[in-house]
Design a protein around this motif. Structure first.
Motif, PDB file in Angstrom:
ATOM      1  N   LYS A 153     -17.173 139.788  -1.849  1.00 34.97           N
ATOM      2  CA  LYS A 153     -18.507 140.212  -2.754  1.00 34.97           C
ATOM      3  C   LYS A 153     -19.442 139.055  -2.123  1.00 34.97           C
ATOM      4  O   LYS A 153     -19.033 137.878  -1.963  1.00 34.97           O
ATOM      5  CB  LYS A 153     -18.326 140.080  -4.324  1.00 34.97           C
ATOM      6  N   PRO A 154     -20.689 139.486  -2.010  1.00 35.91           N
ATOM      7  CA  PRO A 154     -21.734 138.274  -1.790  1.00 35.91           C
ATOM      8  C   PRO A 154     -22.177 137.360  -2.571  1.00 35.91           C
ATOM      9  O   PRO A 154     -21.663 137.615  -3.945  1.00 35.91           O
ATOM     10  CB  PRO A 154     -22.897 139.153  -1.430  1.00 35.91           C
ATOM     11  N   ALA A 155     -22.284 136.156  -2.328  1.00 35.62           N
ATOM     12  CA  ALA A 155     -22.511 135.072  -3.462  1.00 35.62           C
ATOM     13  C   ALA A 155     -23.718 135.375  -4.167  1.00 35.62           C
ATOM     14  O   ALA A 155     -24.578 135.991  -3.625  1.00 35.62           O
ATOM     15  CB  ALA A 155     -22.768 133.802  -2.580  1.00 35.62           C
ATOM     16  N   VAL A 156     -23.719 134.928  -5.512  1.00 37.04           N
ATOM     17  CA  VAL A 156     -24.500 135.335  -6.620  1.00 37.04           C
ATOM     18  C   VAL A 156     -25.394 133.923  -6.454  1.00 37.04           C
ATOM     19  O   VAL A 156     -24.980 132.926  -6.643  1.00 37.04           O
ATOM     20  CB  VAL A 156     -23.991 135.519  -7.844  1.00 37.04           C
ATOM     21  N   THR A 157     -26.818 134.055  -6.280  1.00 39.04           N
ATOM     22  CA  THR A 157     -27.642 132.989  -6.260  1.00 39.04           C
ATOM     23  C   THR A 157     -28.468 133.192  -7.717  1.00 39.04           C
ATOM     24  O   THR A 157     -28.724 133.997  -8.274  1.00 39.04           O
ATOM     25  CB  THR A 157     -28.719 132.904  -5.145  1.00 39.04           C
ATOM     26  N   PRO A 158     -28.426 131.664  -8.312  1.00 41.78           N
ATOM     27  CA  PRO A 158     -29.105 131.763  -9.602  1.00 41.78           C
ATOM     28  C   PRO A 158     -30.551 132.501  -9.552  1.00 41.78           C
ATOM     29  O   PRO A 158     -31.229 131.788  -8.871  1.00 41.78           O
ATOM     30  CB  PRO A 158     -28.935 130.509 -10.167  1.00 41.78           C
ATOM     31  N   LYS A 159     -31.053 132.956 -10.487  1.00 39.65           N
ATOM     32  CA  LYS A 159     -32.309 133.538 -10.816  1.00 39.65           C
ATOM     33  C   LYS A 159     -33.142 132.242 -11.196  1.00 39.65           C
ATOM     34  O   LYS A 159     -32.971 131.314 -12.167  1.00 39.65           O
ATOM     35  CB  LYS A 159     -32.476 134.598 -11.516  1.00 39.65           C
ATOM     36  N   GLU A 160     -34.522 131.910 -10.638  1.00 37.86           N
ATOM     37  CA  GLU A 160     -35.364 130.922 -11.190  1.00 37.86           C
ATOM     38  C   GLU A 160     -36.047 131.545 -12.313  1.00 37.86           C
ATOM     39  O   GLU A 160     -36.584 132.715 -12.361  1.00 37.86           O
ATOM     40  CB  GLU A 160     -36.264 130.686  -9.990  1.00 37.86           C
ATOM     41  N   ALA A 161     -36.081 130.756 -13.383  1.00 35.33           N
ATOM     42  CA  ALA A 161     -36.938 131.203 -14.372  1.00 35.33           C
ATOM     43  C   ALA A 161     -38.438 131.238 -14.415  1.00 35.33           C
ATOM     44  O   ALA A 161     -39.260 131.092 -13.750  1.00 35.33           O
ATOM     45  CB  ALA A 161     -36.516 130.293 -15.928  1.00 35.33           C
TER      46      ALA A 161
END
Length: 74
Positions: free
Chosen positions: A66-74
């Motif tokens: 699975k592709p790595a998940v990058t955190p979303k910026e707020a």
């Protein structure tokens, strides 16, 4: 290899077994792939040890990458 018993009344030469002379009531090993070629002649041959049936190898399961998940910026 499978095994069959020759139940005929007279000795027989079997070319498939290297021209081997098989005596009445003698047990011989035959290639698994040819076992039915003997046992389909019930007046001459009887099954002793049937061909070995290998169990199918267990299915290999792999986890999908699975592709790595990058955190979303707020």
């Amino acid at each position: 290899m499978a095994r069959v018993r020759y139940i005929g009344a007279e000795p027989v030469t079997v070319p498939e077994l290297g021209n081997r002379l098989v005596q009445p009531d003698e047990m011989v090993e035959v290639p698994d792939a040819r076992f039915e070629g003997y046992t389909c002649q019930p007046a001459l041959w009887e099954a002793v040890d049937e061909p070995r049936v290998d169990e199918p190898a267990p299915k290999k399961t792999t986890l999908a990458a699975k592709p790595a998940v990058t955190p979303k910026e707020a």
